[in-house]
Design a protein around this motif. Structure first.
Motif, PDB file in Angstrom:
ATOM      1  N   TRP A 198       0.842  -1.210   0.000  1.00  0.00           N
ATOM      2  CA  TRP A 198       0.000   0.000   0.000  1.00  0.00           C
ATOM      3  C   TRP A 198       0.875   1.257   0.000  1.00  0.00           C
ATOM      4  N   LEU A 199       1.794   1.311   0.953  1.00  0.00           N
ATOM      5  CA  LEU A 199       2.636   2.504   1.079  1.00  0.00           C
ATOM      6  C   LEU A 199       3.489   2.713  -0.164  1.00  0.00           C
ATOM      7  N   ASP A 200       4.049   1.642  -0.712  1.00  0.00           N
ATOM      8  CA  ASP A 200       4.886   1.768  -1.906  1.00  0.00           C
ATOM      9  C   ASP A 200       4.076   2.262  -3.101  1.00  0.00           C
ATOM     10  N   PHE A 201       2.862   1.732  -3.252  1.00  0.00           N
ATOM     11  CA  PHE A 201       2.015   2.102  -4.396  1.00  0.00           C
ATOM     12  C   PHE A 201       1.750   3.607  -4.391  1.00  0.00           C
ATOM     13  N   PHE A 202       1.335   4.128  -3.249  1.00  0.00           N
ATOM     14  CA  PHE A 202       0.972   5.548  -3.218  1.00  0.00           C
ATOM     15  C   PHE A 202       2.201   6.464  -3.150  1.00  0.00           C
ATOM     16  N   ARG A 214       3.247   7.321  -6.467  1.00  0.00           N
ATOM     17  CA  ARG A 214       2.311   8.223  -7.136  1.00  0.00           C
ATOM     18  C   ARG A 214       2.218   9.575  -6.423  1.00  0.00           C
ATOM     19  N   GLY A 215       3.324   9.974  -5.812  1.00  0.00           N
ATOM     20  CA  GLY A 215       3.462  11.336  -5.293  1.00  0.00           C
ATOM     21  C   GLY A 215       2.867  11.609  -3.932  1.00  0.00           C
ATOM     22  N   HIS A 216       2.526  10.566  -3.191  1.00  0.00           N
ATOM     23  CA  HIS A 216       1.961  10.750  -1.860  1.00  0.00           C
ATOM     24  C   HIS A 216       3.073  10.760  -0.805  1.00  0.00           C
ATOM     25  N   THR A 217       2.966  11.672   0.137  1.00  0.00           N
ATOM     26  CA  THR A 217       3.877  11.661   1.275  1.00  0.00           C
ATOM     27  C   THR A 217       3.498  10.525   2.210  1.00  0.00           C
ATOM     28  N   VAL A 218       4.454   9.670   2.529  1.00  0.00           N
ATOM     29  CA  VAL A 218       4.185   8.564   3.444  1.00  0.00           C
ATOM     30  C   VAL A 218       4.238   9.104   4.877  1.00  0.00           C
ATOM     31  N   GLU A 240      -6.767   0.283  -9.675  1.00  0.00           N
ATOM     32  CA  GLU A 240      -5.445  -0.153 -10.131  1.00  0.00           C
ATOM     33  C   GLU A 240      -4.754  -1.007  -9.067  1.00  0.00           C
ATOM     34  N   LEU A 241      -4.742  -0.549  -7.828  1.00  0.00           N
ATOM     35  CA  LEU A 241      -4.044  -1.287  -6.774  1.00  0.00           C
ATOM     36  C   LEU A 241      -4.713  -2.637  -6.511  1.00  0.00           C
ATOM     37  N   LEU A 242      -6.043  -2.660  -6.495  1.00  0.00           N
ATOM     38  CA  LEU A 242      -6.741  -3.905  -6.188  1.00  0.00           C
ATOM     39  C   LEU A 242      -6.568  -4.961  -7.278  1.00  0.00           C
ATOM     40  N   THR A 243      -6.563  -4.520  -8.511  1.00  0.00           N
ATOM     41  CA  THR A 243      -6.617  -5.503  -9.616  1.00  0.00           C
ATOM     42  C   THR A 243      -5.273  -5.758 -10.280  1.00  0.00           C
ATOM     43  N   THR A 244      -4.264  -4.951  -9.973  1.00  0.00           N
ATOM     44  CA  THR A 244      -2.924  -5.234 -10.516  1.00  0.00           C
ATOM     45  C   THR A 244      -2.410  -6.533  -9.913  1.00  0.00           C
ATOM     46  N   SER A 245      -1.733  -7.330 -10.689  1.00  0.00           N
ATOM     47  CA  SER A 245      -1.263  -8.640 -10.232  1.00  0.00           C
ATOM     48  C   SER A 245      -0.275  -8.485  -9.078  1.00  0.00           C
ATOM     49  N   GLU A 246      -0.190  -9.533  -8.281  1.00  0.00           N
ATOM     50  CA  GLU A 246       0.757  -9.526  -7.163  1.00  0.00           C
ATOM     51  C   GLU A 246       2.187  -9.386  -7.675  1.00  0.00           C
ATOM     52  N   ALA A 247       2.481  -9.992  -8.810  1.00  0.00           N
ATOM     53  CA  ALA A 247       3.828  -9.930  -9.370  1.00  0.00           C
ATOM     54  C   ALA A 247       4.218  -8.508  -9.736  1.00  0.00           C
ATOM     55  N   ASP A 248       3.222  -7.665 -10.060  1.00  0.00           N
ATOM     56  CA  ASP A 248       3.497  -6.274 -10.443  1.00  0.00           C
ATOM     57  C   ASP A 248       3.263  -5.291  -9.297  1.00  0.00           C
ATOM     58  N   GLY A 249       3.140  -5.814  -8.053  1.00  0.00           N
ATOM     59  CA  GLY A 249       3.038  -4.932  -6.888  1.00  0.00           C
ATOM     60  C   GLY A 249       1.649  -4.644  -6.396  1.00  0.00           C
ATOM     61  N   GLY A 250       0.614  -5.228  -7.048  1.00  0.00           N
ATOM     62  CA  GLY A 250      -0.764  -5.001  -6.612  1.00  0.00           C
ATOM     63  C   GLY A 250      -1.255  -6.097  -5.684  1.00  0.00           C
ATOM     64  N   TYR A 251      -2.567  -6.094  -5.456  1.00  0.00           N
ATOM     65  CA  TYR A 251      -3.155  -7.105  -4.573  1.00  0.00           C
ATOM     66  C   TYR A 251      -3.722  -8.300  -5.343  1.00  0.00           C
ATOM     67  N   GLY A 252      -3.849  -8.191  -6.648  1.00  0.00           N
ATOM     68  CA  GLY A 252      -4.195  -9.337  -7.468  1.00  0.00           C
ATOM     69  C   GLY A 252      -5.611  -9.849  -7.324  1.00  0.00           C
ATOM     70  N   PHE A 253      -6.574  -8.984  -7.010  1.00  0.00           N
ATOM     71  CA  PHE A 253      -7.971  -9.431  -6.941  1.00  0.00           C
ATOM     72  C   PHE A 253      -8.536  -9.588  -8.364  1.00  0.00           C
ATOM     73  N   ASP A 254      -9.354 -10.597  -8.524  1.00  0.00           N
ATOM     74  CA  ASP A 254     -10.021 -10.802  -9.807  1.00  0.00           C
ATOM     75  C   ASP A 254     -11.124  -9.754  -9.949  1.00  0.00           C
ATOM     76  N   GLU A 255     -11.122  -9.047 -11.074  1.00  0.00           N
ATOM     77  CA  GLU A 255     -12.103  -7.980 -11.293  1.00  0.00           C
ATOM     78  C   GLU A 255     -13.534  -8.488 -11.157  1.00  0.00           C
ATOM     79  N   ARG A 256     -13.739  -9.758 -11.519  1.00  0.00           N
ATOM     80  CA  ARG A 256     -15.089 -10.314 -11.502  1.00  0.00           C
ATOM     81  C   ARG A 256     -15.644 -10.475 -10.089  1.00  0.00           C
ATOM     82  N   ASP A 257     -14.759 -10.441  -9.066  1.00  0.00           N
ATOM     83  CA  ASP A 257     -15.201 -10.618  -7.679  1.00  0.00           C
ATOM     84  C   ASP A 257     -15.510  -9.293  -6.984  1.00  0.00           C
ATOM     85  N   LEU A 258     -15.331  -8.175  -7.664  1.00  0.00           N
ATOM     86  CA  LEU A 258     -15.457  -6.874  -7.018  1.00  0.00           C
ATOM     87  C   LEU A 258     -16.774  -6.194  -7.383  1.00  0.00           C
TER      88      LEU A 258
END
Length: 885
Positions: free
Chosen positions: A10-14, A17-21, A106-124
């Motif tokens: 989560w922290l890395d993703f944002f 994208r220009g967010h102060t941690v 983007e964060l929810l559906t991006t694959s785990e390999a690419d730094g996301g959480y890898g949820f299937d869009e069909r389940d959301l």
């Protein structure tokens, strides 16, 4: 995917994208209306409301949170957890709705390999506020969601506000479909058990007013700067990504649950009640660990009470699992090891956490033993009375006074073949909670509306010049009277004054506010108090002694130099005592609170036993030795990380920004983070006189000392007393202790001989009193005044002795005496008289009424007293008349 990894992704993703941690704020909230940080957005409320200008346009955090309103439901459902982590991304007038939706998808559906959480869009699925057509269009365009997976809900579900006038707006929630085995099909509007909320996006775009409830408010207008506040439940994502049934079975919680099962010899999943108890233990141990890591210590009030309740509920749950022995020595290390990857401080501070937790468990196990004895007596009394139900007030007394949990009372009563009047117990609990809520509401109402400060804070921070100067020329930025901003204040009015700069120290860090004045052309203000109502702003509460002060007036702040001198002495003395404590007791003796003002200081520290006189003297001597060594006091401003690398001590419970002030006394001998005012060298403190050391809780002690001239005056008073004793006793000073001990021994022996003489004299009076007996209607009556006695015990002994001499025929003895200057009557009735319906209690109460007091007792013997010594004879007459023979 481990929970710590979910947090970091989560922290890395944002951040990318220009967010102060922003690091997680303490669980102990800065908000005066909140005890704990209950949501991820709490630390950002001042920025969202405009009270304080946001220091960054966009931010992200994973915030530690505690909620205790539903503590009784913990373990029973998968929804309720005491400690949880809320991941959030925030925009303060920067990006808005479209970008927030895009980031979330983007964060929810991006694959785990690419730094996301890898949820299937069909389940959301998503829900939106019923009138927010704009959000619906964006979800379709950005995420490609079909209409069926976007549901409109009303204000109760999809509108957010603080509960008070201020910013608010519609929200959109993202849900994960857990599958048909978890409930009915049809989306979150149909079944929010199957469809689990994992992310809430709040579009804060309106100014609200007249807020009466969650759904009853008035939208005033759009905000000039729209904000984004989102929150993702880390534990919910964790149990979905880890393929387990609920948050209790995730990697940060399950190890404690498994250990509770192992220690109890019971299997998780075999019995519902046992499962609930294991989940309670797992949740509460983790929650207590995190609270103590943030400086909370067990106590009987505030956050300390909540912590104590969590710890005791854990002990109670283990007992209900059949484990009577201590378990925290195993449970807490397991929780530490599960949490340290995400929160290293639980390992760094573990020695302190362990000492607090283990001591609390030991104390509560003792409480359970005492409560069990009391409960056993109550059970016996209930059975003796021929009933099968333990009174509700007894159960409440055990819970409220002795800390004995109600479900333990229920269990033990059931073992004894009894039930508990639960409705009466619940009624008493409701009464207590209602009172507590009323008190909390009154306290909340009493706090000033902080919005009055927003315009002043927007002009910048108040510059504090008091470290270098006692006087500062400044300008009046604002005046507040009765909670409202005004332009002027006149003679006799009490007001708050906001200045651009000030040399007056605002109360903080345990140091009392400066005394002083604020003067200007045509006015003089006496300073009553100086506070920081919001971060970065200093407010001076004043009374206008003369003239009239207005906004934009030039003014000069003047600190009372004697007060400041005394305050600096006391604050520096606090640092010396703290360093001496740690030198003598070791690093576990850590400061947990302090208060200092001119001439006086107190310091609370973590320790679970009283200090011996020798230890107290050693601490006092080390502190005064540091004064004699004239150690240099140096203050430096640096980053928090630099200060920690330097070894500066941060105090538990205190909150520090990125830049801190380090105070050295003698270099590393005493090195602490501190914003208070201090002497230039230790010799300026003068003298420290440690006057007391006492308990302020099972794991906390308090040292109080006088400082400087006040310490000297106290010692001169003691010297005068010693001089008077040496003169009166004609004994050299060094021999006074032995001489006083001799006198006390002689006095004790004399008192013993006097008591023996008086006892013999009382015994001699018994025959006379027996001879004075008369008989009426077959009842022997002794009614006599016996003069003055030293104690009620002597009178009671005399009464029972006379009764014993009157034989087996019905008899009543009523004797009156002056005991320590007050009237007293004791009535004794033998068994034969009681069989005729004569009872001592009502007779004693009758006598007490004549004496102007109260009384009562058992049927065989009772006592009454009052204030009217002249009425003793009349009181005895009333006893005789009350016999109605």
């Amino acid at each position: 995917m481990h929970t710590a990894e979910i947090r970091q992704r989560w922290l890395d993703f944002f951040a990318e994208r220009g967010h102060t941690v922003v690091p997680s704020a303490s669980l102990v909230s800065d908000d005066p209306t909140l005890m704990f940080t209950v949501a991820g957005m709490v630390p950002f409320i001042p920025y969202m409301s405009g009270l304080i200008p946001a220091p960054y346009p966009r931010a992200t955090s994973v915030q530690k949170c505690i909620r205790t309103l539903d503590i009784e439901e913990v373990g029973k459902t998968t929804r309720h957890g005491t400690f949880f982590q809320m991941a959030g991304n925030f925009s303060f007038g920067d990006y808005f709705k479209e970008q927030a939706i895009a980031y979330a998808w983007e964060l929810l559906t991006t694959s785990e390999a690419d730094g996301g959480y890898g949820f299937d869009e069909r389940d959301l699925w998503v829900t939106v506020y019923e009138d927010d057509d704009e959000a619906i269009e964006m979800w379709k365009r950005i995420a490609g969601l079909p209409d069926r997976r976007i549901q409109r809900l009303g204000k109760a579900d999809n509108y957010w506000h603080t509960g008070q006038a201020g910013p608010g707006g519609p929200c959109s929630e993202i849900y994960f479909d857990r599958g048909p085995e978890f409930g009915a099909e049809g989306g979150p509007a149909v079944d929010d058990s199957r469809y689990l909320e994992i992310w809430n996006l709040v579009f804060m775009q309106y100014l609200l007013d007249d807020v009466k409830s969650k759904t009853d408010f008035t939208v005033v207008r759009e905000l000039p700067k729209k904000n984004i506040d989102t929150g993702l439940g880390v534990e919910r994502v964790a149990f979905l990504k880890q393929g387990v049934a609920n948050m209790y079975e995730t990697d940060q919680v399950r190890p404690v649950l498994d250990l509770a099962a192992q220690l109890s010899g019971r299997r998780y999943g075999a019995n519902h009640d046992d499962d609930v108890r294991m989940r309670v233990v797992a949740d509460h141990v983790r929650s207590a660990l995190m609270l103590m890591a943030d400086g909370v210590t067990p106590s009987n009030e505030g956050g300390g009470y909540v912590l104590r309740r969590l710890l005791r509920r854990s002990v109670r749950s283990m007992r209900l699992l059949g484990v009577d022995a201590p378990t925290f020595t195993e449970l807490f290390p397991a929780s530490r090891d599960a949490m340290k990857a995400a929160y290293p401080e639980v390992e760094t501070n573990y020695d302190r956490i362990a000492r607090l937790a283990y001591a609390e468990e030991e104390n509560f196990l003792g409480t359970l033993a005492s409560g069990t004895s009391i409960l056993d007596l109550a059970v016996a009394k209930t059975k003796q009375a021929g009933t099968r139900q333990l009174p509700g007030d007894t159960a409440f007394l055990l819970h409220d006074t002795f800390g004995f949990p109600i479900d333990l009372t229920l269990e033990m009563a059931e073992e004894a073949g009894l039930t508990v009047d639960r409705s009466a117990f619940d009624s008493l609990m409701l009464e207590q909670r209602t009172k507590a809520k009323a008190d909390a509401k009154a306290k909340k109402t009493a706090l000033a509306d902080l919005s009055v400060y927003s315009d002043f804070r927007a002009k910048g921070e108040t510059v504090f010049t008091g470290y270098e100067y006692l006087q500062t020329e400044t300008k009046v930025l604002g005046i507040i009277v009765d909670g409202k901003s005004v332009t002027r204040a006149t003679t006799g009015q009490t007001a708050e004054v906001i200045l651009a700069e000030t040399s007056l120290y605002a109360e903080s860090g345990g140091q009392e506010a400066d005394a002083g004045t604020i003067i200007g052309k045509g006015f003089e203000l006496e300073v009553l108090d100086v506070q920081k109502p919001v971060k970065g702003l200093i407010s001076h509460r004043v009374v206008v002694r003369s003239g009239e002060v207005g906004v934009e007036d030039a003014a000069t702040t003047v600190v009372d130099p004697e007060w400041r001198r005394g305050a600096t002495q006391a604050h520096s003395a606090t640092h010396l005592i703290h360093a001496a404590l740690r030198q003598v007791l070791g690093p576990d003796a850590h400061q947990s609170g302090s208060y200092n003002k001119a001439g006086y200081m107190r310091l609370d520290f973590n320790w679970n036993q009283a200090l011996s006189p020798e230890t107290r003297s050693e601490i006092e001597e080390i502190a005064n030795s540091a004064i004699r060594r004239n150690l240099e006091v140096e203050t430096r401003v640096m980053t928090l990380d630099e200060a920690k690398d330097l070894g500066a001590m941060a105090l538990f419970g205190e909150k520090y920004g990125e830049t801190v002030r380090v105070v050295d006394i003698g270099g590393p001998w005493s090195r602490e983070l501190c914003a208070g005012t201090h002497v230039a060298s230790s010799s300026e403190i003068g003298l420290i006189n440690l006057v007391s050391e006492s308990s302020v809780g099972s794991t906390n002690r308090r040292i109080e000392s006088l400082v400087g001239i006040d310490a000297f005056r106290d010692l001169t008073t003691e010297r005068a007393i010693v001089s008077q004793l040496t003169t009166n006793l004609k004994t050299p000073r060094e021999q006074l202790p032995d001489r006083i001990a001799e006198l006390l021994a002689s006095l004790k022996a004399a008192e013993k001989r006097i008591a023996e003489f008086e006892s013999a004299a009382l015994a001699q009076r018994i025959p006379q009193l027996v001879e004075a007996a008369r008989t009426a209607n077959g009842v022997t009556i002794v009614r006599e005044e016996v003069g003055s006695l030293r104690s009620a015990d002597d009178l009671r002994s005399l009464v029972t002795s006379v009764r014993g001499r009157l034989g087996s025929a019905p008899a009543v003895v009523a004797l009156a005496a002056e005991v320590n200057g007050k009237p007293s009557v004791i009535v004794a009735v033998n068994e034969a008289a009681r069989e005729r319906g004569v009872k001592a209690g009502p007779l004693a109460k009758t006598a007490a009424g004549v004496l102007g007091g109260g009384g009562g007792g058992k049927d065989d013997i009772a006592q009454g007293g009052g204030t009217d010594i002249l009425a003793l004879s009349a009181a005895l007459d009333a006893v005789v008349a009350g016999l109605r023979l």
